[in-house]
Design an enzyme around this catalytic site. Structure first.
Site, PDB file in Angstrom:
ATOM      1  N   CYS A  72       0.809  -1.235   0.000  1.00  0.00           N
ATOM      2  CA  CYS A  72       0.000   0.000   0.000  1.00  0.00           C
ATOM      3  C   CYS A  72       0.835   1.275   0.000  1.00  0.00           C
ATOM      4  CB  CYS A  72      -0.944  -0.006   1.195  1.00  0.00           C
ATOM      5  SG  CYS A  72      -1.927  -1.492   1.281  1.00  0.00           S
ATOM      6  N   HIS A 104      -3.139   7.079   3.638  1.00  0.00           N
ATOM      7  CA  HIS A 104      -3.652   5.812   3.098  1.00  0.00           C
ATOM      8  C   HIS A 104      -5.024   5.535   3.713  1.00  0.00           C
ATOM      9  CE1 HIS A 104      -4.139   1.803   1.830  1.00  0.00           C
ATOM     10  NE2 HIS A 104      -3.624   1.200   2.891  1.00  0.00           N
ATOM     11  N   ASN A 138     -10.380   0.129   1.279  1.00  0.00           N
ATOM     12  CA  ASN A 138      -8.918   0.189   1.201  1.00  0.00           C
ATOM     13  C   ASN A 138      -8.488  -0.301  -0.183  1.00  0.00           C
ATOM     14  OD1 ASN A 138      -6.188  -0.351   1.307  1.00  0.00           O
ATOM     15  ND2 ASN A 138      -6.237  -1.344   3.317  1.00  0.00           N
TER      16      ASN A 138
HETATM   17  N1  COA Z   1     -18.227  -8.401  10.933  1.00  0.00           N
HETATM   18  C1  COA Z   1     -18.549  -8.730  12.190  1.00  0.00           C
HETATM   19  N2  COA Z   1     -17.655  -9.158  13.099  1.00  0.00           N
HETATM   20  C2  COA Z   1     -16.366  -9.214  12.715  1.00  0.00           C
HETATM   21  C3  COA Z   1     -15.965  -8.891  11.414  1.00  0.00           C
HETATM   22  C4  COA Z   1     -16.954  -8.459  10.505  1.00  0.00           C
HETATM   23  N3  COA Z   1     -16.665  -8.093   9.240  1.00  0.00           N
HETATM   24  N4  COA Z   1     -14.623  -9.031  11.338  1.00  0.00           N
HETATM   25  C5  COA Z   1     -14.211  -9.460  12.536  1.00  0.00           C
HETATM   26  N5  COA Z   1     -15.259  -9.571  13.380  1.00  0.00           N
HETATM   27  C6  COA Z   1     -15.265 -10.000  14.761  1.00  0.00           C
HETATM   28  C7  COA Z   1     -14.077 -10.841  15.143  1.00  0.00           C
HETATM   29  O1  COA Z   1     -14.315 -12.195  14.783  1.00  0.00           O
HETATM   30  C8  COA Z   1     -14.019 -10.637  16.637  1.00  0.00           C
HETATM   31  O2  COA Z   1     -14.984 -11.460  17.238  1.00  0.00           O
HETATM   32  P1  COA Z   1     -14.681 -12.179  18.650  1.00  0.00           P
HETATM   33  O3  COA Z   1     -14.483 -11.049  19.617  1.00  0.00           O
HETATM   34  O4  COA Z   1     -15.920 -12.972  18.886  1.00  0.00           O
HETATM   35  O5  COA Z   1     -13.441 -12.984  18.424  1.00  0.00           O
HETATM   36  C9  COA Z   1     -14.466  -9.191  16.808  1.00  0.00           C
HETATM   37  O6  COA Z   1     -15.152  -8.828  15.599  1.00  0.00           O
HETATM   38  C10 COA Z   1     -13.320  -8.239  17.051  1.00  0.00           C
HETATM   39  O7  COA Z   1     -12.342  -8.499  16.092  1.00  0.00           O
HETATM   40  P2  COA Z   1     -11.003  -7.665  16.042  1.00  0.00           P
HETATM   41  O8  COA Z   1     -10.137  -8.169  14.953  1.00  0.00           O
HETATM   42  O9  COA Z   1     -10.410  -7.597  17.414  1.00  0.00           O
HETATM   43  O10 COA Z   1     -11.598  -6.214  15.690  1.00  0.00           O
HETATM   44  P3  COA Z   1     -10.838  -4.852  15.518  1.00  0.00           P
HETATM   45  O11 COA Z   1     -11.505  -3.827  16.317  1.00  0.00           O
HETATM   46  O12 COA Z   1      -9.349  -5.010  15.655  1.00  0.00           O
HETATM   47  O13 COA Z   1     -11.136  -4.501  14.002  1.00  0.00           O
HETATM   48  C11 COA Z   1     -10.057  -4.502  11.859  1.00  0.00           C
HETATM   49  C12 COA Z   1     -10.666  -5.350  12.972  1.00  0.00           C
HETATM   50  C13 COA Z   1      -9.495  -5.425  10.789  1.00  0.00           C
HETATM   51  C14 COA Z   1     -11.123  -3.615  11.277  1.00  0.00           C
HETATM   52  C15 COA Z   1      -8.947  -3.626  12.472  1.00  0.00           C
HETATM   53  O14 COA Z   1      -8.076  -4.402  13.244  1.00  0.00           O
HETATM   54  C16 COA Z   1      -8.159  -2.905  11.413  1.00  0.00           C
HETATM   55  O15 COA Z   1      -8.674  -2.083  10.707  1.00  0.00           O
HETATM   56  N6  COA Z   1      -6.865  -3.176  11.318  1.00  0.00           N
HETATM   57  C17 COA Z   1      -6.045  -2.570  10.294  1.00  0.00           C
HETATM   58  C18 COA Z   1      -6.271  -3.276   9.001  1.00  0.00           C
HETATM   59  C19 COA Z   1      -5.629  -2.561   7.848  1.00  0.00           C
HETATM   60  O16 COA Z   1      -5.517  -1.373   7.825  1.00  0.00           O
HETATM   61  N7  COA Z   1      -5.189  -3.341   6.877  1.00  0.00           N
HETATM   62  C20 COA Z   1      -4.630  -2.834   5.688  1.00  0.00           C
HETATM   63  C21 COA Z   1      -3.169  -2.753   5.725  1.00  0.00           C
HETATM   64  S1  COA Z   1      -2.605  -1.943   4.314  1.00  0.00           S
END
Ligand code: COA
Length: 317
Positions: free
Chosen positions: A108, A242, A272
């Site tokens: 990215c 980004h 994204n």
């Molecule tokens: N819908 C509903 N629930 C979801 C889900 C979705 N699309 N995706 C994950 N969950 C659930 C998980 O299974 C987890 O459930 P659990 O508590 O029962 O295990 C819960 O939501 C929390 O998951 P978690 O991964 O801790 O959430 P988060 O607050 O960290 O958010 C992201 C997840 C991916 C949105 C966040 O971590 C993020 O944006 N990270 C950066 C990603 C990024 O920028 N990537 C690109 C790099 S270039």
């Protein structure tokens, strides 16, 4: 160098969160609250190379040039249907340019890296008018049964034309090898001699690790670049970050102790789009008349690697 033209192309297919609810255990509320994303544009019947060519032609037109005036092309791309030849070479033919071209893969961070490389090439006198493209289809890297990744991504292509000038004020590029955090692995063709175990798997991402690393490194690099140039955070008109997740943008704004109005965003309707995201947002700001000559802009991106790229530019159009 300075930027003299920008362009962008989105796929026509708009996929809302409600459409994802139809086949995934997810909800509009969860996606909006955790990411800010309401919809994304995804490749359906288009080819990425066509979107890249369209964005490129718009950027060249905006620059007041013709394809024949371009003497170098740098294209940031992680995947497309071709492993070889390069996407830059495919686009070169499609737009009718005749010049050397190269692809880079910095995930990215690629558009910011490509601008930095274009600056070096212009400074060395090896090129005059460079087309910088960022074209990505991350929707083809994820497992569409994995709600934790597939809801995050969108596809698209952005482009910029740069030439000799005084608009690139500084940059900070970085990379830390963190393969476990974010990767996508594909098997190559078998041979009679391969004896190691290999596998193909969709994108794996440790979302929390990416989140924390992105906020820490992006705000560190932006602060260091501004300090290096003797600028205060308020001296920058816009921070074009980004567009991975609205919460990451908000967290960087907080680290910079700046109002969110300094941080334009389009993640809500693009998702994204990997390295295309900064290019898409820059073109959107430009075409919406939000940029004035003399404005200082920070462009900053992070991605797999873990890679980071930040640059300070002055808008000179
Ligand atoms: N819908 C509903 N629930 C979801 C889900 C979705 N699309 N995706 C994950 N969950 C659930 C998980 O299974 C987890 O459930 P659990 O508590 O029962 O295990 C819960 O939501 C929390 O998951 P978690 O991964 O801790 O959430 P988060 O607050 O960290 O958010 C992201 C997840 C991916 C949105 C966040 O971590 C993020 O944006 N990270 C950066 C990603 C990024 O920028 N990537 C690109 C790099 S270039």
């Amino acid at each position: 160098m300075k930027i003299i033209g920008t362009g962008r192309a989105h796929p026509t297919k708009v996929v809302t969160n409600a459409m994802l609810e139809e086949f995934l255990d997810t909800s509009n509320e969860w996606i909006v609250e955790r990411t800010g994303i309401k919809e994304r544009r995804l490749i359906s019947d288009e080819r990425l190379e066509d979107l890249a060519a369209k964005a490129s032609l718009l950027a060249i037109e905006d620059a007041g040039l013709k394809p024949k005036d371009i003497d170098y092309i740098i294209c940031s791309n992680v995947v497309n249907e071709y492993i070889t030849p390069s996407l830059s070479c495919i686009v070169q033919g499609a737009i009718g340019a005749k010049c050397a071209c190269v692809d880079i893969n910095v995930a990215c961070s690629g558009f910011v890296y490509a601008l930095d490389m274009a600056d070096d090439r212009i400074k060395s006198g090896k090129a005059k008018n460079i087309l910088v493209i960022a074209a990505e289809e991350p929707s083809r890297m994820v497992d569409w049964r994995d709600r934790a990744t597939c809801v995050l991504f969108g596809d698209g292509a952005g482009a910029a034309v740069v030439t000799e000038g005084e608009g690139f004020l500084g940059s900070r590029m970085g990379a830390v090898s963190m393969t476990d955090c974010l990767h996508y692995v594909r098997c190559l063709e078998p041979t009679p001699y391969i004896s190691k175990e290999e596998f193909s798997a969709p994108m794996y991402m440790n979302g929390r690790q990416v989140f924390k690393t992105a906020v820490m490194l992006s705000s560190r690099d932006i602060k260091a670049l501004l300090a290096d140039k003797g600028l205060q955070p308020e001296d920058v008109k816009y921070y074009v970050l980004h567009q991975a997740n609205m919460r990451i943008v908000e967290a960087v704004a907080k680290q910079m102790e700046l109002d969110l109005s300094y941080f334009p965003h389009n993640v809500e309707y693009c998702g994204n789009t990997s390295s295309a995201s900064v290019a898409l947002l820059l073109d959107e700001l430009h075409r919406d008349g939000k940029l004035q000559r003399g404005d200082k802009l920070i462009l900053s991106a992070f991605g797999a690697g873990f890679s980071t790229g930040t640059c300070l530019i002055e808008w000179t159009k």
